[in-house]
Design a protein around this motif. Structure first.
Motif, short mmCIF file in Angstrom:
data_model
loop_
_atom_site.label_atom_id
_atom_site.label_comp_id
_atom_site.label_asym_id
_atom_site.label_seq_id
_atom_site.Cartn_x
_atom_site.Cartn_y
_atom_site.Cartn_z
N ASN A 9 59.64 51.98 89.20
CA ASN A 9 60.44 50.72 89.23
C ASN A 9 61.77 51.51 90.26
N GLN A 10 62.04 52.65 89.96
CA GLN A 10 63.10 53.19 90.80
C GLN A 10 62.66 53.40 92.07
N TYR A 11 61.32 53.82 92.38
CA TYR A 11 60.90 54.15 93.73
C TYR A 11 60.92 52.76 94.56
N ASN A 12 60.66 51.56 93.70
CA ASN A 12 60.48 50.37 94.46
C ASN A 12 62.10 49.74 94.88
N LEU A 13 62.81 50.16 94.10
CA LEU A 13 64.35 50.01 94.29
C LEU A 13 64.78 50.97 95.53
N ILE A 14 64.31 52.16 95.61
CA ILE A 14 64.58 52.93 96.75
C ILE A 14 63.96 52.27 98.12
N LYS A 15 62.76 51.89 97.94
CA LYS A 15 62.21 51.05 99.04
C LYS A 15 63.05 49.94 99.61
N LYS A 16 63.30 49.07 98.59
CA LYS A 16 63.98 47.88 98.95
C LYS A 16 65.39 48.20 99.69
N GLN A 17 66.10 49.26 99.32
CA GLN A 17 67.21 49.86 99.91
C GLN A 17 66.93 50.21 101.34
N VAL A 18 66.03 51.05 101.41
CA VAL A 18 65.57 51.44 102.70
C VAL A 18 65.28 50.26 103.58
N GLY A 19 64.58 49.28 103.05
CA GLY A 19 64.22 48.34 103.97
C GLY A 19 65.43 47.50 104.53
N LEU A 20 66.44 47.21 103.59
CA LEU A 20 67.69 46.56 103.76
C LEU A 20 68.51 47.42 104.93
N LEU A 21 68.56 48.59 104.65
CA LEU A 21 69.23 49.45 105.80
C LEU A 21 68.30 49.58 107.36
N GLN A 22 67.33 49.80 107.00
CA GLN A 22 66.14 49.68 108.28
C GLN A 22 66.51 48.42 109.02
N HIS A 23 66.54 47.34 108.35
CA HIS A 23 66.77 45.88 108.89
C HIS A 23 68.14 45.89 109.64
N ALA A 24 69.18 46.57 108.96
CA ALA A 24 70.65 46.65 109.42
C ALA A 24 70.42 47.49 110.66
N CYS A 25 69.91 48.41 110.68
CA CYS A 25 69.86 49.50 111.95
C CYS A 25 69.26 48.80 113.16
N ASN A 26 68.15 47.98 112.83
CA ASN A 26 67.33 47.11 113.73
C ASN A 26 68.13 46.04 114.52
N THR A 27 69.08 45.33 113.74
CA THR A 27 69.50 44.05 114.04
C THR A 27 70.93 43.89 114.24
N VAL A 28 71.76 44.77 113.72
CA VAL A 28 73.03 44.88 113.61
C VAL A 28 73.73 45.79 114.62
N SER A 29 74.54 45.18 115.35
CA SER A 29 75.45 45.93 116.58
C SER A 29 76.83 46.69 116.03
N ASP A 30 77.34 46.22 114.90
CA ASP A 30 78.41 46.61 114.72
C ASP A 30 78.47 47.74 113.85
N PRO A 31 78.74 49.16 114.19
CA PRO A 31 78.55 50.22 113.50
C PRO A 31 79.15 50.29 112.13
N LYS A 32 80.32 49.45 112.03
CA LYS A 32 80.95 49.60 110.69
C LYS A 32 80.15 48.75 109.75
N VAL A 33 79.40 47.74 110.01
CA VAL A 33 78.72 46.97 109.13
C VAL A 33 77.50 47.83 108.73
#
Length: 216
Positions: A9-33
Protein backbone atom coordinates in the motif's frame (compact mmCIF):
# COMPACT_ATOMS: atom_id res chain seq x y z
CA UNK A 1 22.05 -6.76 1.98
CA UNK A 2 18.63 -5.39 1.02
CA UNK A 3 16.25 -4.82 3.93
CA UNK A 4 12.66 -4.53 2.62
CA UNK A 5 10.71 -1.73 4.28
CA UNK A 6 8.01 -0.66 1.80
CA UNK A 7 4.66 -2.42 2.03
CA UNK A 8 2.42 -2.76 -1.02
CA UNK A 9 0.00 0.00 0.00
CA UNK A 10 2.93 2.34 0.65
CA UNK A 11 4.42 1.55 -2.75
CA UNK A 12 1.04 2.33 -4.32
CA UNK A 13 1.05 5.69 -2.53
CA UNK A 14 4.54 6.39 -3.86
CA UNK A 15 3.41 5.50 -7.39
CA UNK A 16 0.45 7.84 -7.03
CA UNK A 17 2.65 10.73 -5.94
CA UNK A 18 5.15 9.99 -8.72
CA UNK A 19 2.30 10.08 -11.22
CA UNK A 20 1.06 13.44 -9.95
CA UNK A 21 4.54 14.94 -10.08
CA UNK A 22 5.26 13.53 -13.52
CA UNK A 23 1.97 14.95 -14.81
CA UNK A 24 2.87 18.36 -13.37
CA UNK A 25 6.33 18.27 -14.97
CA UNK A 26 4.76 17.42 -18.34
CA UNK A 27 1.90 19.90 -18.32
CA UNK A 28 2.73 22.85 -16.03
CA UNK A 29 4.97 25.70 -17.16
CA UNK A 30 5.19 27.55 -13.84
CA UNK A 31 8.30 26.35 -11.93
CA UNK A 32 6.79 27.42 -8.60
CA UNK A 33 3.77 25.19 -9.13
CA UNK A 34 5.98 22.24 -10.01
CA UNK A 35 8.10 22.79 -6.93
CA UNK A 36 4.97 22.90 -4.79
CA UNK A 37 3.81 19.57 -6.24
CA UNK A 38 7.32 18.16 -5.76
CA UNK A 39 7.40 19.22 -2.10
CA UNK A 40 3.90 17.83 -1.50
CA UNK A 41 4.79 14.47 -3.08
CA UNK A 42 7.97 14.14 -1.06
CA UNK A 43 6.23 15.07 2.19
CA UNK A 44 3.37 12.60 1.70
CA UNK A 45 5.76 9.78 0.90
CA UNK A 46 7.93 10.39 3.97
CA UNK A 47 4.87 10.78 6.21
CA UNK A 48 3.51 7.44 4.98
CA UNK A 49 6.64 5.58 6.12
CA UNK A 50 7.33 6.51 9.74
CA UNK A 51 10.31 5.00 11.51
CA UNK A 52 12.51 4.60 8.44
CA UNK A 53 16.29 4.95 8.60
CA UNK A 54 18.18 7.96 7.31
CA UNK A 55 19.39 5.93 4.32
CA UNK A 56 15.84 4.87 3.46
CA UNK A 57 14.61 8.44 3.84
CA UNK A 58 17.30 9.74 1.47
CA UNK A 59 16.38 7.07 -1.05
CA UNK A 60 12.74 8.14 -1.03
CA UNK A 61 13.62 11.84 -1.12
CA UNK A 62 15.28 11.30 -4.49
CA UNK A 63 11.84 12.06 -5.92
CA UNK A 64 12.81 15.73 -5.52
CA UNK A 65 15.43 15.35 -8.28
CA UNK A 66 13.20 13.73 -10.93
CA UNK A 67 12.17 15.49 -14.13
CA UNK A 68 11.97 13.13 -17.11
CA UNK A 69 9.78 10.08 -17.76
CA UNK A 70 12.88 7.86 -17.68
CA UNK A 71 13.90 9.20 -14.28
CA UNK A 72 10.44 8.64 -12.81
CA UNK A 73 10.39 5.09 -14.16
CA UNK A 74 13.86 4.34 -12.81
CA UNK A 75 12.96 5.76 -9.39
CA UNK A 76 10.06 3.34 -9.05
CA UNK A 77 12.13 0.43 -10.34
CA UNK A 78 14.87 1.21 -7.81
CA UNK A 79 12.37 0.82 -4.95
CA UNK A 80 11.03 -2.59 -6.00
CA UNK A 81 13.82 -4.60 -4.28
CA UNK A 82 12.87 -2.87 -1.03
CA UNK A 83 9.24 -4.00 -1.13
CA UNK A 84 8.19 -6.05 1.88
CA UNK A 85 6.27 -9.20 0.98
CA UNK A 86 2.92 -10.12 2.47
CA UNK A 87 3.83 -13.06 4.69
CA UNK A 88 3.03 -16.14 2.65
CA UNK A 89 0.19 -18.39 3.77
CA UNK A 90 -0.50 -22.03 3.02
CA UNK A 91 -3.71 -23.66 1.87
CA UNK A 92 -3.86 -25.45 5.22
CA UNK A 93 -3.69 -22.14 7.11
CA UNK A 94 -6.46 -20.65 5.00
CA UNK A 95 -8.78 -23.63 5.43
CA UNK A 96 -8.20 -23.45 9.19
CA UNK A 97 -9.41 -19.83 9.19
CA UNK A 98 -12.78 -20.87 7.76
CA UNK A 99 -13.67 -24.14 9.55
CA UNK A 100 -17.37 -23.96 8.66
CA UNK A 101 -16.74 -23.82 4.92
CA UNK A 102 -16.70 -27.27 3.38
CA UNK A 103 -14.78 -27.96 0.15
CA UNK A 104 -13.33 -24.45 0.10
CA UNK A 105 -11.85 -23.32 -3.19
CA UNK A 106 -8.53 -21.74 -2.28
CA UNK A 107 -6.80 -19.63 -4.96
CA UNK A 108 -3.57 -20.84 -6.55
CA UNK A 109 -1.07 -19.52 -4.03
CA UNK A 110 1.91 -20.31 -6.26
CA UNK A 111 0.80 -17.69 -8.80
CA UNK A 112 0.87 -14.79 -6.34
CA UNK A 113 3.59 -12.14 -6.19
CA UNK A 114 3.37 -11.40 -2.48
CA UNK A 115 5.19 -8.08 -2.85
CA UNK A 116 2.15 -6.59 -4.52
CA UNK A 117 -0.41 -7.78 -2.00
CA UNK A 118 -1.85 -5.98 1.02
CA UNK A 119 -4.50 -8.61 1.64
CA UNK A 120 -5.47 -11.90 0.05
CA UNK A 121 -8.98 -11.85 -1.36
CA UNK A 122 -10.97 -14.06 -3.68
CA UNK A 123 -14.52 -14.76 -4.78
CA UNK A 124 -16.27 -18.12 -4.59
CA UNK A 125 -19.06 -17.83 -7.14
CA UNK A 126 -20.66 -21.12 -6.11
CA UNK A 127 -21.02 -19.92 -2.51
CA UNK A 128 -21.72 -16.29 -3.46
CA UNK A 129 -19.02 -15.27 -1.00
CA UNK A 130 -15.95 -13.06 -0.86
CA UNK A 131 -13.08 -14.18 1.37
CA UNK A 132 -10.40 -11.93 2.88
CA UNK A 133 -7.19 -13.00 4.61
CA UNK A 134 -5.08 -10.39 6.39
CA UNK A 135 -2.51 -9.98 9.14
CA UNK A 136 -4.24 -7.79 11.72
CA UNK A 137 -1.84 -6.71 14.47
CA UNK A 138 0.44 -9.56 13.46
CA UNK A 139 -2.29 -12.21 13.67
CA UNK A 140 -3.58 -14.00 10.57
CA UNK A 141 -7.36 -13.53 10.37
CA UNK A 142 -10.01 -14.48 7.85
CA UNK A 143 -13.27 -12.73 6.99
CA UNK A 144 -16.04 -14.15 4.84
CA UNK A 145 -19.14 -12.41 3.63
CA UNK A 146 -21.98 -12.53 1.18
CA UNK A 147 -20.93 -10.88 -2.06
CA UNK A 148 -23.56 -9.18 -4.20
CA UNK A 149 -22.15 -7.63 -7.40
CA UNK A 150 -23.43 -4.14 -8.10
CA UNK A 151 -22.86 -4.62 -11.85
CA UNK A 152 -21.54 -1.09 -12.05
CA UNK A 153 -18.64 1.00 -10.90
CA UNK A 154 -18.61 2.53 -7.46
CA UNK A 155 -16.42 3.76 -4.62
CA UNK A 156 -14.47 0.96 -2.90
CA UNK A 157 -14.24 1.17 0.88
CA UNK A 158 -10.74 -0.30 0.95
CA UNK A 159 -8.84 1.37 -1.88
CA UNK A 160 -10.95 4.55 -2.24
CA UNK A 161 -11.00 4.18 -6.02
CA UNK A 162 -13.84 4.08 -8.52
CA UNK A 163 -13.94 0.45 -9.68
CA UNK A 164 -16.33 -2.43 -10.33
CA UNK A 165 -17.75 -3.12 -6.88
CA UNK A 166 -19.87 -5.58 -4.97
CA UNK A 167 -21.72 -5.22 -1.69
CA UNK A 168 -19.90 -7.26 0.95
CA UNK A 169 -22.08 -8.21 3.92
CA UNK A 170 -20.39 -9.87 6.91
CA UNK A 171 -22.01 -11.35 10.01
CA UNK A 172 -19.86 -10.28 12.94
CA UNK A 173 -18.48 -12.91 15.29
CA UNK A 174 -18.78 -10.97 18.54
CA UNK A 175 -21.99 -11.06 20.59
CA UNK A 176 -23.12 -9.13 23.68
CA UNK A 177 -22.98 -11.08 26.93
CA UNK A 178 -26.79 -11.19 27.21
CA UNK A 179 -27.42 -11.99 23.53
CA UNK A 180 -30.08 -14.51 22.58
CA UNK A 181 -29.05 -17.66 20.66
CA UNK A 182 -30.43 -16.26 17.40
CA UNK A 183 -28.71 -12.87 17.76
CA UNK A 184 -26.56 -11.65 14.92
CA UNK A 185 -25.21 -8.38 13.63
CA UNK A 186 -24.13 -7.72 10.07
CA UNK A 187 -21.95 -4.99 8.62
CA UNK A 188 -21.51 -4.23 4.97
CA UNK A 189 -20.03 -1.92 2.37
CA UNK A 190 -19.06 -1.73 -1.26
CA UNK A 191 -15.63 -3.14 -2.10
CA UNK A 192 -13.81 -4.06 -5.30
CA UNK A 193 -15.11 -7.19 -7.00
CA UNK A 194 -11.56 -7.92 -8.09
CA UNK A 195 -9.25 -8.07 -5.08
CA UNK A 196 -6.19 -8.00 -7.36
CA UNK A 197 -7.31 -4.61 -8.69
CA UNK A 198 -7.92 -3.41 -5.14
CA UNK A 199 -4.41 -4.46 -4.12
CA UNK A 200 -2.99 -2.42 -7.00
CA UNK A 201 -4.90 0.66 -5.83
CA UNK A 202 -4.87 0.62 -2.04
CA UNK A 203 -2.65 3.26 -0.43
CA UNK A 204 -3.94 3.21 3.15
CA UNK A 205 -4.99 0.19 5.23
CA UNK A 206 -7.06 2.12 7.79
CA UNK A 207 -10.48 1.35 6.28
CA UNK A 208 -9.54 -2.27 5.57
CA UNK A 209 -8.32 -2.85 9.12
CA UNK A 210 -11.37 -1.14 10.64
CA UNK A 211 -13.72 -3.29 8.58
CA UNK A 212 -11.89 -6.50 9.55
CA UNK A 213 -11.71 -5.45 13.20
CA UNK A 214 -15.47 -4.74 13.26
CA UNK A 215 -16.13 -8.14 11.68
CA UNK A 216 -14.83 -9.88 14.80
Amino acid sequence: MVNPFIRNNQYNLIKKQVGLLQHACNTVSDPKVIEAVRYSAQSKIIDALPGITEFQKQMLENISTLNTSGEFHQYLRSLEPYMEEFKQVSEKQIIKLFPKIKKMKVPDLTEIDYRYMTYLGWNDIALNKLFLVYYLNGKLVGVEGKCTPANKKGFCLFCKRYEEVAFLSVITKSKPANATPDYYKAIGNYVCVNSETCNKNITDVSALEKFIHNSW
